[in-house]
Design a protein around this motif. Structure first.
Motif, PDB file in Angstrom:
ATOM      1  N   UNK A   7      -5.187   5.002  38.033  1.00  0.00           N
ATOM      2  CA  UNK A   7      -6.201   5.525  38.942  1.00  0.00           C
ATOM      3  C   UNK A   7      -6.098   7.050  39.025  1.00  0.00           C
ATOM      4  N   UNK A   8      -7.109   7.803  38.521  1.00  0.00           N
ATOM      5  CA  UNK A   8      -7.026   9.264  38.528  1.00  0.00           C
ATOM      6  C   UNK A   8      -7.575   9.864  39.817  1.00  0.00           C
ATOM      7  N   UNK A   9      -6.882  10.859  40.344  1.00  0.00           N
ATOM      8  CA  UNK A   9      -7.330  11.578  41.534  1.00  0.00           C
ATOM      9  C   UNK A   9      -7.320  13.066  41.189  1.00  0.00           C
ATOM     10  N   UNK A  10      -8.481  13.702  41.265  1.00  0.00           N
ATOM     11  CA  UNK A  10      -8.602  15.127  40.939  1.00  0.00           C
ATOM     12  C   UNK A  10      -8.655  15.945  42.223  1.00  0.00           C
ATOM     13  N   UNK A  11      -7.740  16.886  42.366  1.00  0.00           N
ATOM     14  CA  UNK A  11      -7.742  17.753  43.539  1.00  0.00           C
ATOM     15  C   UNK A  11      -7.266  19.151  43.134  1.00  0.00           C
ATOM     16  N   UNK A  12      -7.379  20.107  44.065  1.00  0.00           N
ATOM     17  CA  UNK A  12      -6.995  21.484  43.756  1.00  0.00           C
ATOM     18  C   UNK A  12      -5.475  21.599  43.598  1.00  0.00           C
ATOM     19  N   UNK A  13      -5.043  22.700  42.989  1.00  0.00           N
ATOM     20  CA  UNK A  13      -3.638  22.906  42.646  1.00  0.00           C
ATOM     21  C   UNK A  13      -2.735  22.852  43.887  1.00  0.00           C
ATOM     22  N   UNK A  14      -3.157  23.522  44.973  1.00  0.00           N
ATOM     23  CA  UNK A  14      -2.314  23.539  46.183  1.00  0.00           C
ATOM     24  C   UNK A  14      -2.185  22.143  46.784  1.00  0.00           C
ATOM     25  N   UNK A  15      -3.261  21.380  46.758  1.00  0.00           N
ATOM     26  CA  UNK A  15      -3.208  19.995  47.260  1.00  0.00           C
ATOM     27  C   UNK A  15      -2.247  19.162  46.412  1.00  0.00           C
ATOM     28  N   UNK A  16      -2.289  19.365  45.101  1.00  0.00           N
ATOM     29  CA  UNK A  16      -1.408  18.601  44.198  1.00  0.00           C
ATOM     30  C   UNK A  16       0.064  18.886  44.529  1.00  0.00           C
ATOM     31  N   UNK A  17       0.387  20.167  44.724  1.00  0.00           N
ATOM     32  CA  UNK A  17       1.786  20.509  45.011  1.00  0.00           C
ATOM     33  C   UNK A  17       2.197  19.983  46.390  1.00  0.00           C
ATOM     34  N   UNK A  18       1.284  20.099  47.355  1.00  0.00           N
ATOM     35  CA  UNK A  18       1.588  19.601  48.692  1.00  0.00           C
ATOM     36  C   UNK A  18       1.868  18.096  48.657  1.00  0.00           C
ATOM     37  N   UNK A  19       1.067  17.367  47.882  1.00  0.00           N
ATOM     38  CA  UNK A  19       1.247  15.913  47.778  1.00  0.00           C
ATOM     39  C   UNK A  19       2.546  15.573  47.057  1.00  0.00           C
ATOM     40  N   UNK A  20       2.918  16.401  46.078  1.00  0.00           N
ATOM     41  CA  UNK A  20       4.179  16.160  45.373  1.00  0.00           C
ATOM     42  C   UNK A  20       5.347  16.269  46.352  1.00  0.00           C
ATOM     43  N   UNK A  21       5.256  17.201  47.271  1.00  0.00           N
ATOM     44  CA  UNK A  21       6.338  17.438  48.226  1.00  0.00           C
ATOM     45  C   UNK A  21       6.359  16.375  49.329  1.00  0.00           C
ATOM     46  N   UNK A  22       5.188  16.027  49.843  1.00  0.00           N
ATOM     47  CA  UNK A  22       5.140  15.084  50.977  1.00  0.00           C
ATOM     48  C   UNK A  22       5.045  13.641  50.519  1.00  0.00           C
ATOM     49  N   UNK A  23       4.693  13.433  49.233  1.00  0.00           N
ATOM     50  CA  UNK A  23       4.529  12.067  48.735  1.00  0.00           C
ATOM     51  C   UNK A  23       3.171  11.469  49.082  1.00  0.00           C
ATOM     52  N   UNK A  24       2.375  12.219  49.827  1.00  0.00           N
ATOM     53  CA  UNK A  24       1.066  11.721  50.259  1.00  0.00           C
ATOM     54  C   UNK A  24       0.002  12.794  50.070  1.00  0.00           C
TER      55      UNK A  24
END
Lengths: 418, 134
Positions: free
Chosen positions: A393-410
């Motif tokens: 399942x692909x989810x496209x979002x901006x770079x800052x959102x991607x990094x934030x999600x990597x850190x928070x897991x969500x």
């Protein structure tokens, strides 16, 4: 097709059996597309890895080696499916890894430069205006034609190999002036604030163009784009639209104004891309659930500037225990980014910086199964487009959102669309 | 009886059943490259094998994977007998030439107006014609 004396001698086998067979194939392709002659090329860029070639492609390259074939011009290699240093860590099939190593050895015997990059234009070779090339990987082609004014068609693996062996390519398509005229007009009214926005713009225009032979012209782009923004835009436009060239008024070299971009003709159709269109594009990639399994920065490989931005956004924080972070680049950029401290910053956070690869050709379905990943968050529209075909399942979002999600897991609440 | 015409194509004459797709074709996005079966959910030919068939696609999508993929299908014995396109791109033709699979493009009229999937046809690329074999 008309042949020069040199080409006629190649066809007659005076340069060996492999170049003769290669030229025969090039003549077949050239005549299919009404080419009248060949053009000499300065270099070729080939997509050749086991994921795309399979055993049949491997056997083909092996037979060239057995015939003693050697490239007549420099041939560089595109991103491949295995990072040999990190293959075990990302649980790649050992059989694939072994086969890929054997393939690389064969390609080197042919004389290929094993640079393994899909951003050759940023790190290996910058073609000049009007230079004829035989490049594979659609992102490299659209960059060469649009941004530098060099000339190449999509040359798939075997076609780039053939061009490497003969030093020429059939003169049809984007080698000719007539094919380089703009055909569709896109008025860009949306704000473009991130690589993902530029990729989304490429996706929107690609979905509306869907034709190798059409050349979109972008008017009204508000700020002069940086190279990495054009990289994401072009890669997405090629992926969604099968496009090989675009013009951007006031930005790209064959489009100082609209008259030049359209070569004086009227556009076949005109479209507007506004903020609503951009938002609608993101909505085609809603999250399946807020928890994110893997965040991928890849497709195309990252520049040093992009690696710097990922390192800065991580800001000393750790990637969440339930989420993986993968970044791909080429050998040169990884080395530079290591010297600059960006690789350490990303690795200390728990991310992986892979080199010589692009994620979507690393058998992502198998990797996802091995790690139990169901969804993929990325700032690359190209990756989002391809990965759906692998039932992730692909989810496209901006770079800052991607990094934030990597850190928070969500996925942060502001980036949830479902 | 000639039903479709186009510019001169590539490869030898081929006779087989035709399979018509209303959807575009991408090797990487739409097809299982191990089996030659269309695998993309919702594709007009989802679940159909291209093996031994003459296949029509109105247009193509996607990148350079097609360059090697047709040769792989030939080696596995699941390649189409010929491929006919409305509009195509270079990588499809480069891949079909490498694999020795007959190909045509820019055919008229719209095949859906004169043929149905399952019709037996003969493709003659050198003459640029597709005929129904009754």
């Amino acid at each position: 097709m008309r042949l020069t004396d040199r080409e006629a001698r190649i066809l007659a086998g005076e340069a060996g059996e492999a170049p003769s067979l290669a030229l025969q194939q090039q003549i077949a392709v050239g005549e299919f597309f009404d080419a009248e002659h060949f053009v000499p090329i300065t270099n070729a860029h080939m997509m050749g890895d086991m994921e795309v070639m399979g055993d049949a492609g491997f056997a083909f390259v092996e037979s060239l080696v057995k015939h003693g074939a050697a490239f007549a011009v420099p041939v560089t290699t595109n991103a491949r499916c295995v990072d040999f240093e990190h293959a075990a860590a990302v649980r790649q099939d050992p059989a694939l890894v072994a086969r890929e190593a054997a393939l690389v050895a064969h390609l080197k015997k042919l004389g290929a430069l094993q640079v393994d990059t899909c951003i050759n234009y940023q790190t290996v070779y910058q073609p000049r205006f009007g230079e004829h090339l035989a490049w594979g990987d659609t992102g490299t082609v659209i960059w060469a034609n649009s941004v530098t004014g060099a000339r190449t068609n999509y040359e798939a693996g075997p076609a780039a190999v053939a061009a490497g062996l003969t030093g020429v390519t059939p003169a049809y398509g984007y080698h000719l002036d007539a094919q380089r005229a703009g055909t569709l007009r896109f008025e860009v009214r949306c704000a473009l604030n991130d690589y993902a926005d530029w990729g989304a713009l490429g996706g929107i225009i690609g979905r509306r163009t869907l034709d190798y032979w059409k050349v979109p012209v972008l008017a009204g782009v508000r700020h002069a784009p940086a190279g990495d923004e054009l990289k994401h835009f072009g890669a997405a436009l090629a992926s969604y639209g099968s496009c090989a060239m675009y013009h951007m008024i006031g930005v790209t070299p064959e489009a100082r104004d609209e008259a030049e971009a359209f070569r004086g003709a009227a556009p076949e159709a005109a479209h507007v891309v506004d903020d609503a269109a951009l938002a609608a594009f993101y909505r085609t990639y809603p999250e399946d659930r807020p928890e994110i399994d893997v965040v991928v920065f890849s497709g195309p490989q990252l520049s040093v500037l992009e690696l710097r931005r990922i390192a800065a956004l991580l800001d000393g924080r750790r990637v969440h225990a339930n989420t993986a972070l993968l970044v791909t680049t080429n050998f040169a950029n990884r080395e530079m980014a290591a010297r600059l401290g960006y690789v350490k910053a990303i690795e200390d956070a728990g991310g992986r910086v892979l080199s010589g690869v692009c994620w979507y050709i690393m058998e992502p379905a198998k990797m996802a199964a091995a790690f139990g990943w169901k969804n993929v968050l990325t700032n690359s529209a190209k990756i989002a487009n391809i990965i759906g075909g692998y039932r992730l399942h692909p989810i496209l979002r901006t770079t800052d959102v991607c990094v934030e999600a990597a850190v928070s897991g969500r996925l942060p609440a502001r980036a949830c669309l479902a | 009886m000639t039903v479709l015409t186009g510019p001169r194509g590539f490869g030898p004459d081929v006779e087989a059943e035709i399979l018509l797709s209303r959807d575009t074709f991408s090797i990487r996005y739409d097809m299982d490259r191990e089996t030659g079966v269309i695998s993309r959910r919702g594709h007009a030919l989802e679940g159909c094998s291209l093996a031994g068939k003459i296949v029509y696609f109105p247009a193509v999508q996607g990148g350079v994977a097609a360059g090697w993929a047709f040769l792989a299908l030939v080696h596995r014995g699941v390649a189409p007998a010929a491929v006919i396109f409305g509009r195509t791109n270079p990588v499809m033709i480069q891949g079909l030439v490498l694999a020795g699979i007959s190909a045509m493009h820019r055919v008229t009229p719209d095949p859906f107006t004169v043929l149905r999937s399952g019709d037996r046809v003969r493709v003659s690329p050198a003459r640029g014609v597709v005929e129904v074999v009754r």
